[in-house]
Design an enzyme around this catalytic site. Structure first.
Site, PDB file in Angstrom:
ATOM      1  N   SER A 148       9.551  -2.608  39.983  1.00 20.25           N
ATOM      2  CA  SER A 148       9.400  -3.708  39.021  1.00 20.25           C
ATOM      3  C   SER A 148       7.952  -3.755  38.582  1.00 20.25           C
ATOM      4  O   SER A 148       7.052  -3.954  39.405  1.00 20.25           O
ATOM      5  CB  SER A 148       9.773  -5.041  39.668  1.00 20.25           C
TER       6      SER A 148
ATOM      7  N   HIS B  79      12.070  -1.173  36.218  1.00 24.52           N
ATOM      8  CA  HIS B  79      12.674  -2.514  36.179  1.00 24.52           C
ATOM      9  C   HIS B  79      11.724  -3.457  35.439  1.00 24.52           C
ATOM     10  O   HIS B  79      10.566  -3.627  35.834  1.00 24.52           O
ATOM     11  CB  HIS B  79      12.934  -2.989  37.610  1.00 24.52           C
TER      12      HIS B  79
ATOM     13  N   ASP C  45      11.005  -7.128  34.199  1.00 21.59           N
ATOM     14  CA  ASP C  45      11.330  -8.533  34.432  1.00 21.59           C
ATOM     15  C   ASP C  45      10.840  -9.400  33.283  1.00 21.59           C
ATOM     16  O   ASP C  45       9.649  -9.692  33.175  1.00 21.59           O
ATOM     17  CB  ASP C  45      10.683  -8.994  35.744  1.00 21.59           C
TER      18      ASP C  45
ATOM     19  N   MET D  66      10.594 -12.901  31.542  1.00 19.70           N
ATOM     20  CA  MET D  66      10.661 -14.319  31.935  1.00 19.70           C
ATOM     21  C   MET D  66      10.099 -15.196  30.829  1.00 19.70           C
ATOM     22  O   MET D  66       9.056 -14.884  30.261  1.00 19.70           O
ATOM     23  CB  MET D  66       9.827 -14.539  33.198  1.00 19.70           C
TER      24      MET D  66
ATOM     25  N   HIS E  45      15.712  -6.871  32.805  1.00 10.81           N
ATOM     26  CA  HIS E  45      16.313  -7.984  33.540  1.00 10.81           C
ATOM     27  C   HIS E  45      15.874  -9.267  32.835  1.00 10.81           C
ATOM     28  O   HIS E  45      14.730  -9.701  32.981  1.00 10.81           O
ATOM     29  CB  HIS E  45      15.820  -7.909  35.002  1.00 10.81           C
TER      30      HIS E  45
ATOM     31  N   MET F  75      15.438 -12.913  32.315  1.00  3.62           N
ATOM     32  CA  MET F  75      15.445 -14.235  32.952  1.00  3.62           C
ATOM     33  C   MET F  75      15.014 -15.233  31.886  1.00  3.62           C
ATOM     34  O   MET F  75      13.897 -15.763  31.904  1.00  3.62           O
ATOM     35  CB  MET F  75      14.505 -14.225  34.169  1.00  3.62           C
TER      36      MET F  75
ATOM     37  N   MET G  20      20.596 -10.953  43.093  1.00  7.81           N
ATOM     38  CA  MET G  20      19.237 -11.390  43.423  1.00  7.81           C
ATOM     39  C   MET G  20      19.154 -11.691  44.918  1.00  7.81           C
ATOM     40  O   MET G  20      19.991 -12.415  45.465  1.00  7.81           O
ATOM     41  CB  MET G  20      18.863 -12.657  42.640  1.00  7.81           C
TER      42      MET G  20
ATOM     43  N   ASP H 245      17.630  -7.042  44.054  1.00  7.94           N
ATOM     44  CA  ASP H 245      16.305  -7.340  43.500  1.00  7.94           C
ATOM     45  C   ASP H 245      15.657  -8.517  44.223  1.00  7.94           C
ATOM     46  O   ASP H 245      16.172  -9.629  44.180  1.00  7.94           O
ATOM     47  CB  ASP H 245      16.487  -7.668  42.009  1.00  7.94           C
TER      48      ASP H 245
HETATM   49  C1  DX5 Z   1      11.954 -11.774  40.570  1.00  6.52           C
HETATM   50  C2  DX5 Z   1      12.082 -10.456  39.856  1.00  6.52           C
HETATM   51  C3  DX5 Z   1      11.935  -9.283  40.747  1.00  6.52           C
HETATM   52  C4  DX5 Z   1      10.610  -9.179  41.427  1.00  6.52           C
HETATM   53  C5  DX5 Z   1      10.686  -8.178  42.527  1.00  6.52           C
HETATM   54  O1  DX5 Z   1      12.115 -12.783  39.653  1.00  6.52           O
HETATM   55  O2  DX5 Z   1      13.329 -10.373  39.227  1.00  6.52           O
HETATM   56  O3  DX5 Z   1      12.240  -8.077  40.056  1.00  6.52           O
HETATM   57  O4  DX5 Z   1       9.573  -8.834  40.567  1.00  6.52           O
HETATM   58  O5  DX5 Z   1       9.465  -8.188  43.168  1.00  6.52           O
HETATM   59  P1  DX5 Z   1       9.349  -8.009  44.737  1.00  6.52           P
HETATM   60  O6  DX5 Z   1       9.912  -6.662  45.025  1.00  6.52           O
HETATM   61  O7  DX5 Z   1       7.885  -8.104  44.977  1.00  6.52           O
HETATM   62  O8  DX5 Z   1      10.134  -9.104  45.376  1.00  6.52           O
HETATM   63 ZN    ZN Z   2      14.071  -8.384  38.427  1.00 12.12          ZN
END
Ligand code: DX5
Ligand code: ZN
Length: 218
Positions: free
Chosen positions: A9, A34, A36, A38, A67, A69, A139, A177
């Site tokens: 990620s 990956h 993320d 947000m 991903h 969010m 998750m 994840d």
């Molecule tokens: C959380 C994300 C994850 C996160 C994973 O909201 O979706 O992808 O970045 O990071 P680690 O591996 O550090 O938990």
């Molecule tokens: Zn993620």
């Protein structure tokens, strides 16, 4: 046995040189990048959007796994598809009764799709859309931040999804994840996950090729 894919990620990467970070992590053996996304609304953090993904695309041929969010993810599917995402995953919690339509919308853009559930959402909420999915994302932390602690209650949920996937009989990846480390990666694989997201575990390590190899082989 499904192929194990390691998905660093980039949330834990250095954003000031994100292209280089993505190129290097690909050379280091990442199968999947990956991403993320947000929005500060679905989760209490803001990361990046389609522009960063589009401009990063030229740095790597690995699978780009977006991903989302974000609230109302269907509004942004065209932009993430155009940015070069290979797969887009959306949360049940953000889509609710629009989940099926959103997955079909993603597919209509020629992109693979996946459904995501939070640690406190039951597998039954997505059971009827799993056959539409190329991947199911479970998750193992509450989304929003990297570096959180793995929630082991996800393990029986991985097993439950693996059983449903087996019954469907289609190639569907199971991704996990949040909080994945060398210590717990075997547990999630044994439960049935084959796409392993790891942010802080990979990016905090000086030898990233080594940690990627370890996460794959443990
Ligand atoms: C959380 C994300 C994850 C996160 C994973 O909201 O979706 O992808 O970045 O990071 P680690 O591996 O550090 O938990
Ligand atoms: Zn993620």
């Amino acid at each position: 046995m499904k192929k194990i894919k390691i998905a660093p990620s980039i949330l834990s990467a250095d954003f000031s040189k994100i292209g280089e970070e993505i190129a290097q992590i690909t050379r280091d053996g990442a199968d999947v990048i990956h991403l993320d996304v947000m929005d500060g609304s679905f989760v209490r953090n803001i990361s990046f959007g389609p522009k960063l993904i589009k401009e990063s695309r030229k740095y790597s041929k690995a699978v780009f796994d977006a991903h989302l969010m974000i609230v109302n993810p269907w509004n942004y599917v065209p932009q993430f598809a155009d940015a070069g995402a290979d797969i887009i995953t959306v949360h049940y919690e953000a889509c609710k009764d629009k989940l099926k339509d959103t997955l079909n919308l993603i597919k209509s853009h020629g992109v693979k799709c996946g459904a995501v559930i939070n640690p406190d959402t039951e597998v039954s909420k997505i059971a009827d859309v799993i056959e539409l999915c190329d991947m199911v994302l479970l998750m193992s932390v509450f989304p929003g931040f990297g570096g959180q602690k793995f929630i082991p209650e996800v393990l029986p949920k991985i097993e439950e999804v693996a059983k449903l996937v087996n019954k469907i009989g289609k190639e569907i990846d199971i991704e996990v994840d949040g909080g994945i480390t060398k210590e717990n990666v075997k547990l999630v694989k044994d439960a049935g996950a084959n796409v392993i997201v790891a942010g802080s575990t990979v990016f905090n390590e000086p030898d990233r090729a080594k940690i990627i190899k370890e996460l794959r082989e443990i």
